[in-house]
Design a protein around this motif. Structure first.
Motif, PDB file in Angstrom:
ATOM      1  N   ASP A   1      46.936 -84.268 -58.267  1.00 44.33           N
ATOM      2  CA  ASP A   1      45.809 -85.439 -58.581  1.00 44.33           C
ATOM      3  C   ASP A   1      44.556 -85.201 -58.815  1.00 44.33           C
ATOM      4  O   ASP A   1      44.233 -86.295 -59.580  1.00 44.33           O
ATOM      5  N   ALA A   2      44.124 -84.418 -58.201  1.00 40.89           N
ATOM      6  CA  ALA A   2      42.017 -84.424 -58.422  1.00 40.89           C
ATOM      7  C   ALA A   2      41.987 -84.505 -60.420  1.00 40.89           C
ATOM      8  O   ALA A   2      41.498 -85.110 -60.672  1.00 40.89           O
ATOM      9  N   LEU A   3      43.059 -83.629 -60.741  1.00 38.61           N
ATOM     10  CA  LEU A   3      43.005 -83.401 -62.860  1.00 38.61           C
ATOM     11  C   LEU A   3      43.660 -84.381 -63.511  1.00 38.61           C
ATOM     12  O   LEU A   3      42.622 -84.572 -64.356  1.00 38.61           O
ATOM     13  N   LYS A   4      44.195 -85.585 -62.147  1.00 35.08           N
ATOM     14  CA  LYS A   4      45.026 -86.577 -62.763  1.00 35.08           C
ATOM     15  C   LYS A   4      43.389 -88.075 -63.301  1.00 35.08           C
ATOM     16  O   LYS A   4      43.207 -88.046 -63.938  1.00 35.08           O
ATOM     17  N   VAL A   5      42.921 -87.081 -61.859  1.00 37.67           N
ATOM     18  CA  VAL A   5      41.598 -88.210 -61.521  1.00 37.67           C
ATOM     19  C   VAL A   5      40.409 -88.094 -62.113  1.00 37.67           C
ATOM     20  O   VAL A   5      40.299 -89.550 -62.939  1.00 37.67           O
ATOM     21  N   THR A   6      40.271 -87.028 -62.588  1.00 37.41           N
ATOM     22  CA  THR A   6      39.162 -86.540 -63.285  1.00 37.41           C
ATOM     23  C   THR A   6      39.504 -87.366 -64.458  1.00 37.41           C
ATOM     24  O   THR A   6      38.417 -87.595 -65.455  1.00 37.41           O
ATOM     25  N   PHE A   7      40.948 -86.502 -65.227  1.00 36.09           N
ATOM     26  CA  PHE A   7      40.775 -87.071 -66.613  1.00 36.09           C
ATOM     27  C   PHE A   7      40.584 -88.981 -67.108  1.00 36.09           C
ATOM     28  O   PHE A   7      39.477 -89.174 -68.285  1.00 36.09           O
TER      29      PHE A   7
ATOM     30  N   ILE B   1      31.531 -94.254 -60.307  1.00 36.55           N
ATOM     31  CA  ILE B   1      30.401 -93.440 -59.859  1.00 36.55           C
ATOM     32  C   ILE B   1      30.513 -93.577 -58.318  1.00 36.55           C
ATOM     33  O   ILE B   1      29.947 -91.905 -58.044  1.00 36.55           O
ATOM     34  N   PRO B   2      30.019 -94.955 -57.580  1.00 39.25           N
ATOM     35  CA  PRO B   2      29.694 -94.678 -55.965  1.00 39.25           C
ATOM     36  C   PRO B   2      30.709 -93.462 -55.572  1.00 39.25           C
ATOM     37  O   PRO B   2      30.892 -93.189 -54.494  1.00 39.25           O
ATOM     38  N   TYR B   3      32.119 -93.723 -55.938  1.00 42.06           N
ATOM     39  CA  TYR B   3      33.110 -92.715 -55.214  1.00 42.06           C
ATOM     40  C   TYR B   3      33.017 -91.096 -56.065  1.00 42.06           C
ATOM     41  O   TYR B   3      33.353 -90.496 -54.994  1.00 42.06           O
ATOM     42  N   ILE B   4      32.566 -91.082 -57.031  1.00 41.99           N
ATOM     43  CA  ILE B   4      32.084 -89.761 -57.359  1.00 41.99           C
ATOM     44  C   ILE B   4      30.745 -89.328 -56.272  1.00 41.99           C
ATOM     45  O   ILE B   4      30.960 -88.097 -55.988  1.00 41.99           O
ATOM     46  N   LYS B   5      29.984 -89.890 -56.309  1.00 42.08           N
ATOM     47  CA  LYS B   5      28.749 -89.370 -55.298  1.00 42.08           C
ATOM     48  C   LYS B   5      28.733 -89.214 -53.671  1.00 42.08           C
ATOM     49  O   LYS B   5      28.571 -88.873 -53.148  1.00 42.08           O
ATOM     50  N   LYS B   6      29.899 -90.122 -52.838  1.00 39.43           N
ATOM     51  CA  LYS B   6      30.581 -89.855 -52.207  1.00 39.43           C
ATOM     52  C   LYS B   6      31.802 -88.997 -52.053  1.00 39.43           C
ATOM     53  O   LYS B   6      31.815 -89.329 -50.741  1.00 39.43           O
ATOM     54  N   GLU B   7      31.738 -88.109 -52.926  1.00 46.27           N
ATOM     55  CA  GLU B   7      33.165 -87.432 -52.906  1.00 46.27           C
ATOM     56  C   GLU B   7      34.259 -87.941 -51.703  1.00 46.27           C
ATOM     57  O   GLU B   7      35.022 -87.702 -51.406  1.00 46.27           O
ATOM     58  N   SER B   8      34.916 -89.183 -52.971  1.00 44.99           N
ATOM     59  CA  SER B   8      35.849 -90.118 -52.176  1.00 44.99           C
ATOM     60  C   SER B   8      36.927 -89.384 -51.815  1.00 44.99           C
ATOM     61  O   SER B   8      37.153 -88.383 -53.135  1.00 44.99           O
ATOM     62  N   PRO B   9      37.719 -89.431 -50.655  1.00 39.18           N
ATOM     63  CA  PRO B   9      39.272 -89.286 -51.377  1.00 39.18           C
ATOM     64  C   PRO B   9      40.008 -89.205 -52.276  1.00 39.18           C
ATOM     65  O   PRO B   9      41.036 -88.760 -52.545  1.00 39.18           O
ATOM     66  N   LEU B  10      39.329 -90.851 -52.547  1.00 37.36           N
ATOM     67  CA  LEU B  10      40.410 -91.117 -53.556  1.00 37.36           C
ATOM     68  C   LEU B  10      40.565 -90.288 -54.680  1.00 37.36           C
ATOM     69  O   LEU B  10      40.830 -90.575 -56.289  1.00 37.36           O
TER      70      LEU B  10
ATOM     71  N   ASP C   1      43.538 -88.194 -55.072  1.00 32.69           N
ATOM     72  CA  ASP C   1      44.977 -89.105 -54.814  1.00 32.69           C
ATOM     73  C   ASP C   1      45.333 -90.352 -56.236  1.00 32.69           C
ATOM     74  O   ASP C   1      43.978 -91.452 -55.852  1.00 32.69           O
ATOM     75  N   TYR C   2      45.855 -89.724 -56.552  1.00 35.77           N
ATOM     76  CA  TYR C   2      46.550 -90.292 -57.816  1.00 35.77           C
ATOM     77  C   TYR C   2      46.805 -91.635 -57.600  1.00 35.77           C
ATOM     78  O   TYR C   2      46.043 -92.453 -58.755  1.00 35.77           O
ATOM     79  N   ARG C   3      47.809 -92.260 -57.024  1.00 35.24           N
ATOM     80  CA  ARG C   3      48.194 -92.971 -56.767  1.00 35.24           C
ATOM     81  C   ARG C   3      47.032 -93.499 -55.779  1.00 35.24           C
ATOM     82  O   ARG C   3      47.021 -95.262 -55.871  1.00 35.24           O
ATOM     83  N   GLY C   4      46.325 -93.631 -55.296  1.00 37.09           N
ATOM     84  CA  GLY C   4      46.023 -94.204 -54.555  1.00 37.09           C
ATOM     85  C   GLY C   4      44.141 -94.499 -55.320  1.00 37.09           C
ATOM     86  O   GLY C   4      43.622 -95.904 -55.379  1.00 37.09           O
ATOM     87  N   PHE C   5      44.007 -93.987 -56.073  1.00 38.10           N
ATOM     88  CA  PHE C   5      42.968 -94.235 -57.372  1.00 38.10           C
ATOM     89  C   PHE C   5      43.072 -95.820 -57.986  1.00 38.10           C
ATOM     90  O   PHE C   5      42.650 -96.379 -58.135  1.00 38.10           O
TER      91      PHE C   5
ATOM     92  N   ALA D   1      46.033 -97.999 -57.490  1.00 40.38           N
ATOM     93  CA  ALA D   1      45.789 -99.236 -56.642  1.00 40.38           C
ATOM     94  C   ALA D   1      44.679 -99.210 -56.830  1.00 40.38           C
ATOM     95  O   ALA D   1      43.966-100.690 -57.087  1.00 40.38           O
ATOM     96  N   GLU D   2      43.237 -98.317 -56.554  1.00 42.65           N
ATOM     97  CA  GLU D   2      41.773 -99.668 -56.193  1.00 42.65           C
ATOM     98  C   GLU D   2      41.705-100.060 -57.812  1.00 42.65           C
ATOM     99  O   GLU D   2      40.864-100.996 -57.931  1.00 42.65           O
ATOM    100  N   MET D   3      42.094 -99.137 -59.034  1.00 49.29           N
ATOM    101  CA  MET D   3      41.819 -99.351 -60.174  1.00 49.29           C
ATOM    102  C   MET D   3      42.406-101.028 -60.299  1.00 49.29           C
ATOM    103  O   MET D   3      41.911-102.073 -60.801  1.00 49.29           O
ATOM    104  N   LYS D   4      43.701-101.435 -60.077  1.00 55.27           N
ATOM    105  CA  LYS D   4      44.443-102.384 -59.638  1.00 55.27           C
ATOM    106  C   LYS D   4      43.228-102.983 -59.587  1.00 55.27           C
ATOM    107  O   LYS D   4      44.179-104.650 -59.354  1.00 55.27           O
ATOM    108  N   ARG D   5      43.495-103.444 -57.951  1.00 51.95           N
ATOM    109  CA  ARG D   5      42.436-104.180 -56.952  1.00 51.95           C
ATOM    110  C   ARG D   5      41.086-104.705 -57.847  1.00 51.95           C
ATOM    111  O   ARG D   5      40.890-105.792 -57.713  1.00 51.95           O
TER     112      ARG D   5
END
Length: 113
Positions: free
Chosen positions: A61-67, A81-90, A93-97, A99-103
């Motif tokens: 999942d980390a590689l997918k989200v990074t891509f 960028i704020p997710y990256i700075k906070k090292e968010s668990p998202l 989490d590919y599916r969670g990421f 879902a957040e993009m969709k929201r």
């Protein structure tokens, strides 16, 4: 900046070298996404298809989200960028990421499908 941002910048700045022995992904390289809600479904299909046929490269999942992040521009890049700075668990989490993009970008899925 944290290591993930530096890693992405390094990937994007690397010169492309022809690799005669590397398997070529038959799916076209995904276009960038700037936050346009109308383009979000297309972006998700393009990136998902590209990663699906090259599962050895996108093995977690980390590689997918990074891509996905490397394909973001404009407001979409500013959003992440704020997710990256906070090292968010998202970021792991590919599916969670997705879902957040969709929201955030207003994609409402049709419940009939």
């Amino acid at each position: 900046m944290d290591g993930r941002v530096q890693f992405m910048k390094a990937l994007l700045s690397r010169p492309r070298r022809p690799q005669a022995r590397r398997w070529r992904n038959p799916i076209p390289f995904p276009e960038t996404f700037n936050g346009d809600t109308d383009r979000l479904p297309e972006f998700i299909v393009q990136t998902g298809s590209y990663m699906f046929v090259d599962e050895t490269v996108f093995s977690n999942d980390a590689l997918k989200v990074t891509f996905l992040i490397t394909r973001l521009t404009g407001p979409a890049l500013q959003w992440v960028i704020p997710y990256i700075k906070k090292e968010s668990p998202l970021l792991n989490d590919y599916r969670g990421f997705l879902a957040e993009m969709k929201r955030v970008f207003g994609w409402e899925e049709d419940e009939d499908f």
